[in-house]
Design a protein around this motif. Structure first.
Motif, PDB file in Angstrom:
ATOM      1  N   UNK A 187       1.051  -1.412  -0.404  1.00  0.00           N
ATOM      2  CA  UNK A 187       0.098   0.066  -0.201  1.00  0.00           C
ATOM      3  C   UNK A 187       0.868   1.490   0.061  1.00  0.00           C
ATOM      4  N   UNK A 188      -0.032   2.269  -0.129  1.00  0.00           N
ATOM      5  CA  UNK A 188       0.879   4.019  -0.436  1.00  0.00           C
ATOM      6  C   UNK A 188       1.373   3.721   0.992  1.00  0.00           C
ATOM      7  N   UNK A 189       2.320   4.341   0.762  1.00  0.00           N
ATOM      8  CA  UNK A 189       2.981   5.196   2.680  1.00  0.00           C
ATOM      9  C   UNK A 189       3.475   3.478   3.487  1.00  0.00           C
ATOM     10  N   UNK A 190       3.879   2.525   2.616  1.00  0.00           N
ATOM     11  CA  UNK A 190       4.689   1.210   3.177  1.00  0.00           C
ATOM     12  C   UNK A 190       5.820   0.903   3.080  1.00  0.00           C
ATOM     13  N   UNK A 191       6.013   1.710   1.556  1.00  0.00           N
ATOM     14  CA  UNK A 191       7.137   0.825   0.559  1.00  0.00           C
ATOM     15  C   UNK A 191       8.141   1.558   1.776  1.00  0.00           C
ATOM     16  N   UNK A 244      13.662   1.146   3.870  1.00  0.00           N
ATOM     17  CA  UNK A 244      14.478   1.894   5.163  1.00  0.00           C
ATOM     18  C   UNK A 244      14.481   0.738   6.774  1.00  0.00           C
ATOM     19  N   UNK A 245      14.097  -0.721   5.665  1.00  0.00           N
ATOM     20  CA  UNK A 245      14.319  -1.433   7.224  1.00  0.00           C
ATOM     21  C   UNK A 245      13.450  -1.027   8.458  1.00  0.00           C
ATOM     22  N   UNK A 246      12.622  -0.660   8.566  1.00  0.00           N
ATOM     23  CA  UNK A 246      11.767  -0.922   9.608  1.00  0.00           C
ATOM     24  C   UNK A 246      10.921  -2.118   9.363  1.00  0.00           C
ATOM     25  N   UNK A 247      10.161  -2.323   7.907  1.00  0.00           N
ATOM     26  CA  UNK A 247       9.352  -3.191   8.080  1.00  0.00           C
ATOM     27  C   UNK A 247       9.749  -4.261   7.593  1.00  0.00           C
ATOM     28  N   UNK A 248       9.736  -5.866   7.031  1.00  0.00           N
ATOM     29  CA  UNK A 248      10.431  -5.997   5.453  1.00  0.00           C
ATOM     30  C   UNK A 248       9.331  -7.356   4.846  1.00  0.00           C
ATOM     31  N   UNK A 249       8.021  -7.212   5.407  1.00  0.00           N
ATOM     32  CA  UNK A 249       7.068  -7.288   4.343  1.00  0.00           C
ATOM     33  C   UNK A 249       5.576  -7.208   4.956  1.00  0.00           C
ATOM     34  N   UNK A 250       4.368  -6.642   3.575  1.00  0.00           N
ATOM     35  CA  UNK A 250       3.265  -6.596   4.617  1.00  0.00           C
ATOM     36  C   UNK A 250       2.046  -7.860   4.440  1.00  0.00           C
ATOM     37  N   UNK A 280      -1.306  -5.204   8.492  1.00  0.00           N
ATOM     38  CA  UNK A 280      -0.406  -6.360   9.592  1.00  0.00           C
ATOM     39  C   UNK A 280       1.234  -6.621   8.826  1.00  0.00           C
ATOM     40  N   UNK A 281       2.131  -6.875   9.379  1.00  0.00           N
ATOM     41  CA  UNK A 281       3.533  -6.570   9.087  1.00  0.00           C
ATOM     42  C   UNK A 281       4.342  -6.975   9.649  1.00  0.00           C
ATOM     43  N   UNK A 282       5.578  -7.786   8.767  1.00  0.00           N
ATOM     44  CA  UNK A 282       6.512  -8.788   9.309  1.00  0.00           C
ATOM     45  C   UNK A 282       7.450  -7.638   9.445  1.00  0.00           C
ATOM     46  N   UNK A 283       8.577  -8.006  11.044  1.00  0.00           N
ATOM     47  CA  UNK A 283       9.414  -7.154  11.306  1.00  0.00           C
ATOM     48  C   UNK A 283      10.570  -7.947  11.437  1.00  0.00           C
ATOM     49  N   UNK A 284      11.529  -8.909  11.213  1.00  0.00           N
ATOM     50  CA  UNK A 284      11.978  -9.551  11.357  1.00  0.00           C
ATOM     51  C   UNK A 284      11.611 -10.677  11.758  1.00  0.00           C
ATOM     52  N   UNK A 285      11.499 -11.823  12.908  1.00  0.00           N
ATOM     53  CA  UNK A 285      10.793 -12.175  12.945  1.00  0.00           C
ATOM     54  C   UNK A 285       9.588 -12.235  13.385  1.00  0.00           C
ATOM     55  N   UNK A 286       9.360 -11.000  13.888  1.00  0.00           N
ATOM     56  CA  UNK A 286       7.858 -10.183  15.179  1.00  0.00           C
ATOM     57  C   UNK A 286       6.968 -10.171  14.376  1.00  0.00           C
ATOM     58  N   UNK A 287       6.076 -10.213  14.180  1.00  0.00           N
ATOM     59  CA  UNK A 287       4.584  -9.799  13.650  1.00  0.00           C
ATOM     60  C   UNK A 287       4.031  -8.716  14.192  1.00  0.00           C
TER      61      UNK A 287
END
Length: 284
Positions: free
Chosen positions: A4-8, A13-19, A33-40
């Protein structure tokens, strides 16, 4: 899924890995809901002012301070720059409130940062690890309703003790997490000392929760926690661990008790209308 717009920019920047998926979309923002490393986690993307339909924002903004005199003057003149600064302040209000309330021990989603206008925070889950439901979507027993009501009154007291009032509290911005209710959605948070409507908004918040949970435990409808806590707050006697009774002696000369009961019923009806609107939006 398509980013989505705003999340790319957060991915770049490496803040999140995937939407992973959308979680909900409302009048103020869309949450993913996004992933950041092993965290959701979840990411709240605020909608542009032109896309938003929240009414009476001026009432909520009373008492909020902008960064400097230039921003304050621009806002008072409703210039394009002033409107932009008000929009920034509107978004920052939720971020600041989450950190302040977390530090005060209020159960809110853990904030992980505010990046490029996107709030990244804890994904609240239920006992089975699924996204937690809103309290207004769940049928409760009388025992659960009384327990949740007592807990939420305590959370509202903690908020008031740090000078904040939710301002739009209902059963639909309370999640039922694994460990109990979690308060969400704070862009309209009100300064208790700086807003002339703060008492009315506090009573509305308490009445909305009481009306919702009173469907399952009707005896809650005969309590006066909002009036009791506000009287203690005004006198400087309210503390985070103050034990409230729900009883309050009204000045019969200046208050319409029937009107207060009607306000509770209005809050209940408003919650129903909001839910119907959400269901219609989900169908679209």
């Amino acid at each position: 899924m398509k980013v989505p717009n705003g999340l790319q920019v957060l991915i770049d920047d490496g803040v999140i890995d995937q939407v992973l998926r959308p979680l909900k979309s409302g009048k103020e923002a869309a949450v993913y809901v996004v992933s950041s490393g092993d965290d959701v986690r979840c990411a709240k993307v605020y909608k542009d002012l032109a896309q938003r339909s929240f009414q009476q924002r001026t009432v909520y903004q009373e008492g909020r301070k902008l960064r400097g005199s230039r921003e304050t003057r621009a806002a008072s003149k409703a210039t394009r720059y002033g409107r932009k600064q008000q929009e920034v302040a509107w978004k920052n209000a939720e971020v600041d409130a989450l950190y302040q309330l977390r530090d005060a021990g209020v159960r809110v989603p853990e904030p992980y940062g505010f990046f490029h206008g996107v709030l990244v925070m804890e994904l609240v889950v239920d006992g089975e690890g699924y996204s937690a439901p809103r309290m207004g979507e769940v049928e409760l027993s009388a025992v659960q309703a009384r327990q949740f009501h007592g807990f939420l009154i305590g959370e509202i007291v903690k908020m008031l003790c740090v000078g904040l009032i939710h301002g739009d509290l209902s059963a639909y911005n309370i999640l039922l997490g694994e460990d109990g209710p979690v308060l969400i959605d704070f862009p309209q948070v009100v300064s208790a000392a700086g807003n002339n409507a703060s008492r009315r908004m506090l009573l509305r918040d308490v009445n909305a929760i009481t009306a919702s949970l009173g469907r399952f435990a009707p005896e809650l409808l005969d309590t006066w926690y909002g009036e009791e806590m506000w009287a203690l707050y005004e006198s400087g006697a309210l503390l985070p661990d103050t034990v409230l009774t729900g009883r309050f002696v009204h000045d019969q000369r200046s208050i319409d008790l029937d009107g207060v009961r009607e306000a509770i019923e209005d809050a209940r009806q408003l919650a129903i209308i909001r839910q119907q609107g959400r269901e219609a939006a989900d169908e679209d």
